[in-house]
Scaffold this motif. Structure first.
Motif, short mmCIF file in Angstrom:
data_model
loop_
_atom_site.label_atom_id
_atom_site.label_comp_id
_atom_site.label_asym_id
_atom_site.label_seq_id
_atom_site.Cartn_x
_atom_site.Cartn_y
_atom_site.Cartn_z
N SER A 107 47.67 33.13 54.27
CA SER A 107 47.97 32.88 55.69
C SER A 107 48.73 31.58 55.91
O SER A 107 49.06 31.26 57.05
N ALA A 108 49.01 30.84 54.84
CA ALA A 108 49.79 29.61 54.98
C ALA A 108 51.27 29.94 55.13
O ALA A 108 51.73 31.03 54.77
N LEU A 109 52.02 29.00 55.68
CA LEU A 109 53.47 29.17 55.80
C LEU A 109 54.09 29.13 54.41
O LEU A 109 53.74 28.28 53.60
N TYR A 110 55.04 30.03 54.14
CA TYR A 110 55.70 30.06 52.84
C TYR A 110 57.05 29.34 52.94
O TYR A 110 57.78 29.50 53.92
N TYR A 111 57.36 28.56 51.92
CA TYR A 111 58.66 27.89 51.92
C TYR A 111 59.34 27.97 50.56
O TYR A 111 60.27 27.22 50.27
N GLY A 112 58.89 28.89 49.74
CA GLY A 112 59.46 29.03 48.41
C GLY A 112 60.59 30.03 48.36
O GLY A 112 61.01 30.60 49.38
N PRO A 113 61.10 30.31 47.18
CA PRO A 113 62.23 31.23 47.02
C PRO A 113 61.81 32.68 47.18
O PRO A 113 60.66 33.05 46.89
N ILE A 114 62.72 33.51 47.64
CA ILE A 114 62.41 34.93 47.85
C ILE A 114 62.18 35.65 46.52
O ILE A 114 61.56 36.71 46.48
N CYS A 115 62.67 35.07 45.43
CA CYS A 115 62.57 35.73 44.13
C CYS A 115 61.19 35.63 43.50
O CYS A 115 60.92 36.28 42.48
N ALA A 116 60.28 34.85 44.11
CA ALA A 116 58.96 34.64 43.52
C ALA A 116 58.03 35.80 43.86
O ALA A 116 57.15 35.70 44.71
N THR A 117 58.20 36.91 43.16
CA THR A 117 57.46 38.13 43.47
C THR A 117 56.50 38.55 42.35
O THR A 117 56.00 39.67 42.34
N GLY A 118 56.28 37.67 41.38
CA GLY A 118 55.29 37.95 40.35
C GLY A 118 55.72 38.95 39.30
O GLY A 118 54.86 39.58 38.66
N ASP A 119 57.01 39.09 39.07
CA ASP A 119 57.50 40.10 38.12
C ASP A 119 56.93 39.89 36.72
O ASP A 119 56.49 40.84 36.07
N GLY A 120 56.96 38.66 36.24
CA GLY A 120 56.46 38.37 34.90
C GLY A 120 54.98 38.60 34.79
O GLY A 120 54.49 39.12 33.77
N HIS A 121 54.23 38.20 35.82
CA HIS A 121 52.79 38.43 35.83
C HIS A 121 52.49 39.92 35.69
O HIS A 121 51.62 40.33 34.91
N LYS A 122 53.23 40.73 36.45
CA LYS A 122 52.98 42.18 36.44
C LYS A 122 53.35 42.79 35.09
O LYS A 122 52.63 43.67 34.59
N MET A 123 54.46 42.36 34.50
CA MET A 123 54.84 42.89 33.19
C MET A 123 53.80 42.55 32.13
O MET A 123 53.47 43.36 31.26
N ALA A 124 53.28 41.32 32.21
CA ALA A 124 52.25 40.90 31.25
C ALA A 124 50.95 41.69 31.47
O ALA A 124 50.29 42.10 30.50
N MET A 125 50.58 41.91 32.73
CA MET A 125 49.36 42.65 33.03
C MET A 125 49.43 44.08 32.51
O MET A 125 48.42 44.66 32.11
N GLU A 126 50.63 44.65 32.52
CA GLU A 126 50.80 46.01 31.99
C GLU A 126 50.47 46.08 30.50
O GLU A 126 50.12 47.14 30.00
N LEU A 127 50.55 44.95 29.83
CA LEU A 127 50.20 44.89 28.40
C LEU A 127 48.77 44.38 28.19
O LEU A 127 48.38 44.08 27.07
N GLY A 128 48.02 44.27 29.29
CA GLY A 128 46.63 43.85 29.18
C GLY A 128 46.42 42.36 29.10
O GLY A 128 45.36 41.89 28.66
N ALA A 129 47.39 41.58 29.55
CA ALA A 129 47.28 40.12 29.47
C ALA A 129 46.13 39.60 30.32
O ALA A 129 45.83 40.13 31.40
#
Length: 605
Positions: free
Chosen positions: A338-360
């Motif tokens: 619920s906080a205001l966001y001021y970061g880049p639009i590209c920060a969508t967790g792509d790497g986190h999700k790819m790693a999670m798919e491998l059970g990270a």
């Protein structure tokens, strides 16, 4: 014959000059000014008949290496395709749309129908391709670019993939601070007693002991040599003219006032270094979709180019340097959600999700770096007033709640101010300044983050819409405009603070004496600026070994899959001090490149 030939050429030349002159006479120039990302953008369009002959951006204040990419590409695409339906530049969408809006305005001025120039260019899908590299890096932000440059220096054949239209990520828009502990630069500025141990203790206190201690120790021990390398090899120039910033989070001075040329200057230095690289290929607008793997070992990446073609990359090592997940609400929890966001639009967790798919194994995914000094420049989005507040509190300037009462030491670490802010039912404070403090505030504004044109607009709006940014001839007038319930109480608060200044002791909150040298004036004008929670950086990520190789939930190594930067940001705990995230990005990126190079060297033997 020679004479006849000469006459013929002369006549031809005259004929061509006549056509050229006629064409120039038919060309008309039109101009439009449209609100951009940072400030208004002025676009000039040359119309030749019904042709868009030229497009120039003649005035702008857009961010170097971000908005300037759109300024270079969008006009060229419009001229080439004779269309205002060209693609915008990802990561610079607002700038792109402003340029296109300006061109449409100019077409209308020329009495041409913009809808006739709205045909989308036909896209041709490229060929699918399979390539092989020693090292593939996903994400060209601070960690990724640093890893690529170090890998290049060590002779590792490297492919650097970036899903956006230009490199940079959060690195290209960070506030300009980088922690310098242990570097020759820090020593040359007079701080010689700092140590990795002192840094670890500061980070543990700031992160409430939720830090990954082994990796934090790695960070503290590798940081100094990383900064030295950035200076000596990459060519980074830090702005040391003002010396160090005084920051409550640190026992010793570790942060200077940014870089020569600001963050844009830092990005320019990095891009020039990448241009010089002999062993690195950078592909932008290329999105990594999944990791190639077999029997617990990562073998490469499947990616898609902007034209829809597929790229298969076989590699001996893969680095996830994809940044955070701040712009993915589905991955966030409170208070960041619920906080205001001021970061880049590209920060969508792509790497986190790819790693999670491998059970990270994932750690601290509920944590994010929330700051207490955001201004809501448009609904849901923040800009930072951190450096501006710093400039004001060197004079006076106080933080009050909606009742007009002080609530915290204004010079306390962000963690302390943030804790007070979240105790407040509204999660909103007000920064109160007299004219003198306001001039300090203005002097401290990071103009790249808050352009002067925005401040002018906010003051003109006078608190009628977001954000709360008001001016009053009296304290009571300013308080009423800001929505402070008790202007009378605010006056009493100011008088009490001034009494503390006189005696040199803040009895209420312990503000340091060195920041209480000036009273708040009792005559106007006065300025009040809102303060809301804001965040850009997420602190959760993929768990990893000490060599930053990812591990699974049952602590098995996912071989050849490395992580760096915000993907593995648990060194910070539940908060990060100023300059810490970008310092970790460059340190971890360089470190992974060295690990990969050493392994490749061992494998060859």
């Amino acid at each position: 014959m020679k004479k006849a030939k000469k006459v013929g050429l002369t006549l031809t030349g005259i004929f061509l000059m006549t056509i050229s002159a006629a064409s120039c006479a038919d060309v008309a120039n039109y101009s439009a000014t449209i609100e951009g990302h940072n400030a208004p953008i002025t676009i000039q369009v040359a119309i030749d008949g019904e042709q868009i002959a030229d497009v120039k951006v003649t005035k702008h204040a857009e961010t170097s290496a971000i908005g300037t990419v759109a300024i270079e590409r969008v006009p060229a695409d419009v001229i080439k395709n004779q269309s205002v339906a060209v693609d915008t530049v990802s990561g610079a969408t607002i700038t792109s749309m402003a340029i296109l809006a300006g061109i449409r305005d100019c077409l209308k001025q020329a009495r041409l129908d913009p809808s006739k120039y709205a045909v989308k260019p036909v896209k041709v899908k490229g060929k699918d391709e399979t390539v092989t590299y020693d090292f593939v890096i996903i994400g060209a932000g601070g960690a990724g670019m640093t890893a690529a440059l170090r890998a290049d220096q060590l002779g590792v054949k490297t492919l650097l993939l970036e899903k956006m239209d230009m490199p940079g990520g959060a690195f290209s828009v960070h506030g300009g601070a980088m922690v310098l502990q242990g570097s020759q630069l820090q020593k040359s500025l007079g701080v010689t007693e700092d140590s990795p141990n002192a840094m670890v203790h500061d980070f543990l206190a700031n992160g409430h002991f939720k830090n990954d201690l082994p990796k934090l120790a790695l960070y503290a021990n590798k940081l100094g040599s990383t900064i030295d390398w950035l200076v000596d090899y990459v060519g980074v120039k830090y702005n040391t003219k003002k010396g160090f910033r005084r920051l409550g989070e640190y026992t010793y001075d570790r942060v200077v006032y940014g870089y020569e040329g600001g963050t844009g200057g830092l990005m320019k230095t990095y891009l020039e270094a990448l241009d010089r690289a002999q062993n690195v290929k950078l592909l932008t607008a290329t999105r990594a979709n999944s990791l190639l793997h077999k029997d617990g070992e990562v073998l490469g990446v499947e990616a898609t180019r902007k034209d829809g073609s597929r790229l298969t990359v076989h590699a001996k090592a893969v680095l996830l340097a994809t940044g955070g997940y701040g712009n993915n609400k589905d991955m966030l929890v409170e208070p960041a959600k619920s906080a205001l966001y001021y970061g880049p639009i590209c920060a969508t967790g792509d790497g986190h999700k790819m790693a999670m798919e491998l059970g990270a194994k994932m750690v601290n995914m509920e944590l994010a770096k929330v700051y207490p000094n955001g201004i809501e420049w448009r609904p849901g989005s923040a800009r930072s007033t951190s450096t501006a507040n710093d400039g004001a509190t060197k004079r006076s300037g106080i933080l009050v709640n909606i009742d007009g009462s002080r609530i915290v030491n204004e010079r306390a670490p962000h963690t302390v101010v943030k804790a007070a802010l979240f105790k407040d039912p509204l999660h909103k404070f007000f920064f109160v300044m007299d004219e003198n403090s306001y001039q300090g505030w203005i002097g401290g504004v990071n103009k790249r983050l808050i352009p002067p044109s925005d401040i002018e607009k906010w003051l003109a709006d006078d608190g009628k819409h977001v954000p709360t940014f008001v001016k009053g001839n009296t304290l009571e007038e300013a308080a009423a405009k800001a929505g402070i319930k008790s202007p009378e109480n605010l006056r009493k608060t100011v008088e009490r603070y001034n009494g503390f200044v006189e005696q040199g002791l803040d009895e209420d909150f312990g503000r340091p004496k060195e920041f209480m040298k000036q009273k708040i004036a009792m005559d106007g004008p006065f300025y009040i600026v809102e303060q809301k929670p804001r965040f850009a950086t997420t602190l959760g990520g993929v768990d990893a070994t000490q060599e930053l190789e990812a591990i699974t939930a049952d602590n098995k190594i996912i071989r050849n899959l490395f992580v760096a930067g915000e993907v593995v940001d648990m060194v910070q705990g539940d908060d990060s001090p100023v300059g810490a995230n970008v310092g970790w990005a460059v340190t971890s990126g360089k470190y992974v490149a060295e690990i990969v190079a050493e392994r490749l060297k061992t494998d060859k033997h």
